[in-house]
Design a protein around this motif. Structure first.
Motif, PDB file in Angstrom:
ATOM      1  N   SER A 173       0.515  -1.102   0.248  1.00 23.94           N
ATOM      2  CA  SER A 173       0.378   0.069   0.165  1.00 23.94           C
ATOM      3  C   SER A 173       0.864   1.258  -0.001  1.00 23.94           C
ATOM      4  CB  SER A 173      -0.670  -0.109   1.438  1.00 23.94           C
ATOM      5  OG  SER A 173      -0.078   0.278   2.253  1.00 23.94           O
ATOM      6  N   GLN A 174       0.466   1.725  -0.464  1.00 24.71           N
ATOM      7  CA  GLN A 174       0.793   3.659  -0.159  1.00 24.71           C
ATOM      8  C   GLN A 174       1.641   3.675   1.280  1.00 24.71           C
ATOM      9  OE1 GLN A 174      -1.227   7.514  -1.177  1.00 24.71           O
ATOM     10  NE2 GLN A 174       0.677   8.761  -1.212  1.00 24.71           N
ATOM     11  N   GLU A 175       1.139   3.747   2.193  1.00 27.06           N
ATOM     12  CA  GLU A 175       1.394   3.940   3.887  1.00 27.06           C
ATOM     13  C   GLU A 175       3.255   2.929   3.281  1.00 27.06           C
ATOM     14  OE1 GLU A 175       0.830   2.410   8.432  1.00 27.06           O
ATOM     15  OE2 GLU A 175      -1.010   1.898   6.781  1.00 27.06           O
ATOM     16  N   SER A 178       5.733   4.152   2.172  1.00 32.64           N
ATOM     17  CA  SER A 178       6.536   5.090   2.128  1.00 32.64           C
ATOM     18  C   SER A 178       7.228   4.568   3.397  1.00 32.64           C
ATOM     19  CB  SER A 178       6.047   5.747   2.204  1.00 32.64           C
ATOM     20  OG  SER A 178       4.440   5.516   3.728  1.00 32.64           O
ATOM     21  N   ASN A 204       4.479   4.011  -8.921  1.00 30.84           N
ATOM     22  CA  ASN A 204       3.606   5.836  -8.349  1.00 30.84           C
ATOM     23  C   ASN A 204       3.589   6.391  -7.223  1.00 30.84           C
ATOM     24  OD1 ASN A 204       1.478   3.158  -7.626  1.00 30.84           O
ATOM     25  ND2 ASN A 204       0.380   5.172  -7.326  1.00 30.84           N
ATOM     26  N   TYR A 205       3.982   5.117  -5.791  1.00 31.63           N
ATOM     27  CA  TYR A 205       4.219   5.992  -4.900  1.00 31.63           C
ATOM     28  C   TYR A 205       5.376   5.851  -4.680  1.00 31.63           C
ATOM     29  CZ  TYR A 205      -0.526   4.245  -3.227  1.00 31.63           C
ATOM     30  OH  TYR A 205      -2.168   3.303  -3.378  1.00 31.63           O
ATOM     31  N   THR A 207       9.696   8.144  -3.969  1.00 31.47           N
ATOM     32  CA  THR A 207       9.403   9.530  -4.112  1.00 31.47           C
ATOM     33  C   THR A 207      10.532   9.526  -3.930  1.00 31.47           C
ATOM     34  OG1 THR A 207       9.987   8.968  -2.190  1.00 31.47           O
ATOM     35  CG2 THR A 207       7.585   9.572  -2.466  1.00 31.47           C
TER      36      THR A 207
END
Length: 255
Positions: A173-175, A178, A204-205, A207
């Motif tokens: 997941s995005q979480e 990250s 897409n997640y 950075t």
């Protein structure tokens, strides 16, 4: 003439043969390096018996774990990791049927020494390891030893054969993405000629704070690394790791 070589299957993309052949040429070493593409690990016996000047082997996919039962001895670090990528061959003079095999793991050295310069002080690094094969075990041991929390990512999070935490690709997941700022591709996905493939993570997640490390070195920039680069993440391929582990193997064979 001393012989060294590589066992694995398939061997379409051997770094080791080119590296050692060039090393022998530059340094005037009377030796040869051969690829032994074997379809079954049992064939290692034939390789050793029919190459009487063989002093050492590199081991690649899919035999880094399967070769262990064929060894007479295993180094402490290889036993702890559970995978072998270097074998030293000792023979008894005058007896072609007697040999002793000792296994080592220099993937550990190569990954550790190529990863450390990428880590920024003061940042809480956590890592995802994509793939659960022999190379991934050296990666996880390095991360453990340098106090970086890590998790495997496998096609099934219920894989009981793997020690340690395991996520599935559906768990990313995005979480999660990250939280884990180092992504290590320890699978062969994206290796030449399959250059249009990449691990199935949610790119897409990513950075600019992420580090993408691909153990694959051919092509030089895999699709996995390209996708990270487009977002501004730090990227590194497996070339330096391979060079470092190869030099460590040479020292073992000649010690």
């Amino acid at each position: 003439m001393d012989t060294y070589g590589l066992i694995g299957f398939p061997l379409k993309h051997s770094f080791s043969a080119g590296f050692f052949t060039e090393k022998f040429r530059k340094e005037g070493i009377e030796a040869e390096y051969l690829n032994f593409e074997i379809e079954d690990i049992l064939e290692i016996r034939r390789v050793i018996l029919f190459n009487q000047h063989l002093k050492g082997l590199n081991v690649t996919i899919p035999y880094k774990e399967k070769v262990i039962p064929f060894l007479n001895n295993i180094s402490d670090e290889a036993e702890k990791i559970g995978a072998v990528n270097v074998i030293k061959v000792l023979r008894k003079p005058g007896d072609m049927y007697f040999y002793e095999l000792t296994g080592y793991n220099t993937d550990y050295i190569g990954f550790r020494d190529s990863l450390l310069p990428l880590l920024k002080p003061g940042i809480d690094h956590k890592a995802l390891i994509l793939g659960t094969g022999g190379a991934s075990k050296a990666v996880s041991q390095v991360l453990t030893d340098i106090d970086i929390e890590w998790s495997y990512v496998s096609r099934s999070s219920k894989n009981k054969a793997i020690k340690g935490r395991v996520m599935s690709y559906n768990d990313l997941s995005q979480e999660v993405m990250s939280t884990y700022n180092i992504i290590v591709n320890a699978s062969p996905v994206g290796t030449f000629p399959d250059i249009n493939s990449c691990p199935d993570i949610p790119y897409n997640y990513l950075t600019t704070g992420h580090i993408l490390y691909d153990l694959v070195y051919n092509p030089e920039e895999t699709l996995f690394l390209k996708k990270g680069k487009e977002i501004g993440a730090s990227i590194k391929n497996g070339q330096e790791m391979l060079e470092l582990q190869a030099l460590a193997a040479w020292e073992i064979w000649n010690s």
